[in-house]
Design an enzyme around this catalytic site. Structure first.
Site, mmCIF file in Angstrom:
data_model
loop_
_atom_site.group_PDB
_atom_site.id
_atom_site.type_symbol
_atom_site.label_atom_id
_atom_site.label_comp_id
_atom_site.label_asym_id
_atom_site.label_seq_id
_atom_site.Cartn_x
_atom_site.Cartn_y
_atom_site.Cartn_z
ATOM 1 N N LYS A 114 14.611 -80.879 -17.054
ATOM 2 C CA LYS A 114 14.803 -81.259 -18.445
ATOM 3 C C LYS A 114 15.648 -80.253 -19.191
ATOM 4 C CE LYS A 114 10.799 -84.165 -19.487
ATOM 5 N NZ LYS A 114 9.634 -84.311 -20.389
ATOM 6 N N LYS A 197 13.399 -93.664 -9.309
ATOM 7 C CA LYS A 197 12.201 -94.266 -9.903
ATOM 8 C C LYS A 197 12.562 -95.123 -11.111
ATOM 9 C CE LYS A 197 8.159 -92.463 -12.144
ATOM 10 N NZ LYS A 197 7.424 -91.284 -12.570
ATOM 11 N N LYS A 200 12.337 -95.872 -18.134
ATOM 12 C CA LYS A 200 12.798 -96.448 -19.386
ATOM 13 C C LYS A 200 13.941 -95.644 -19.984
ATOM 14 C CE LYS A 200 9.522 -95.739 -21.822
ATOM 15 N NZ LYS A 200 8.083 -95.868 -21.817
#
Ligand code: TRP
Length: 332
Positions: A114, A197, A200
């Site tokens: 991240k 994976k 969203k």
């Protein structure tokens, strides 16, 4: 009567959940309820480790709660609550911060992923200590089991390390939790890139199915899903797109992948895609109705999260009191 084992898990309120969240997590949580003393939390404090628009956060938090209930979590059987409603999470998190090391937190792959995408001046301390807050969530309830996806395994390991460290430094305080990563939980992959994976946050909307997607949209997304040019329905790693479709089908209908392969002998991919879309639509229809109903009945949702926070708080408080005493804080 033997004491039930405790389960804790949570999801971030980042909007409507995906089919992956549902098949990979929620559906299993629902199957586990009753057998365990369970706490399911909407982790809004984790959500603000990256910038969030306040009105979106509010909306998403209620949506995730509504998704939990609509998917079948029964507020009479499990404790459903919002993390920020129980201040013990923040308090324990601070104390555990002082028993967590810069080095071990620096090794967290999720943090590295991240933070790599951002300028170092935009990476918050909250993002860095995210796993400590997660440890606090789990340890406050003396959870035995934590059902999470494979991607959270490292966070669970650091939770165990922190718990053991604290227990060794003082005395038995925390239950050291076990990860509960069920093997039969097929990971739902992206419909556009079956090697990653379903998420969203994918920039391509066709990569994921949202629990709130309307039937037409679901049909369209499956129709466009990426497969291969082999043309024969088989359950193998060489055909990850088809494998993903079979997994979704299997998870919903409880048919074994091999049976599905037999059913589609001599049939094309188009038929498989249509049928998968159909079972997904049928599975989601009652859930969508319930979500709509719940979001129109905010008073009901409010009752649930208030009652949930009260139950959670009582349990959390016991642990927090012990912890404060052990570290040497003077009781008030
Ligand atoms: N980090 C988890 C995720 O992104 C969410 C989470 C926060 C969680 N606290 C938790 C999961 C405690 C299990 C237990 O999926």
């Amino acid at each position: 009567m033997e004491k039930k084992k405790v389960i804790f898990s949570g999801m971030q309120p980042s909007g409507s959940l995906t089919l992956g969240n549902y098949l990979g997590a929620l559906k299993n949580w629902v199957n586990l309820q009753g057998q365990y003393e369970s706490y399911y939390c909407v982790v809004d404090m984790h959500a603000i480790t990256v910038p969030k628009e306040p009105k979106h956060l509010r909306k998403n938090t209620l949506e995730v709660l509504a998704n939990y209930i609509a998917a079948g979590l029964d507020p009479e059987q499990v404790t459903l609550f919002i993390q920020s409603h129980v201040p013990a999470h923040a308090e324990l998190s601070w104390i555990l911060n002082c028993f967590s090391y810069y080095g071990e937190l620096s090794r967290m792959t999720q943090f590295k992923d991240k933070s790599r995408k951002q300028d170092s001046n935009a990476i918050t301390a909250g993002l860095f200590t995210y796993p400590v807050l997660m440890a606090a969530d789990i340890l406050l309830y003396q959870a035995d089991l934590v059902p999470v996806g494979e991607d959270q395994r490292q966070h669970l390991e650091i939770t165990r390390d922190i718990a053991q460290r604290f227990n060794n430094r003082f005395s038995e305080t925390f239950t050291v939790p076990e990860p509960f990563i069920s093997k039969d939980v097929a990971k739902v992959m992206s419909l556009q890139d079956p090697n990653s994976k379903m998420s969203k946050s994918d920039s391509n909307e066709n990569a994921y199915i949202l629990l709130m997607d309307k039937p037409e949209k679901i049909k369209r997304k499956f129709k466009r899903s990426v497969t291969d040019s082999i043309g024969v329905v088989n359950y193998t790693d060489d055909q990850p797109g088809i494998k993903n479709l079979i997994n979704i089908y299997s998870k919903i209908t409880n048919k074994k992948p091999e049976e599905i392969v037999t059913d589609y002998e001599g049939k094309g991919y188009a038929k498989l895609k249509e049928d998968v879309a159909e079972v997904v639509i049928a599975e989601l229809e009652p859930i969508q109705e319930k979500i709509d109903y719940l979001l129109k009945n905010k008073d009901y949702l409010e009752k649930i999260y208030i009652a949930g926070a009260q139950k959670a708080e009582a349990a959390a408080h016991k642990t927090l009191r012990k912890v404060k005493r052990k570290v040497g804080f003077i009781p008030r």
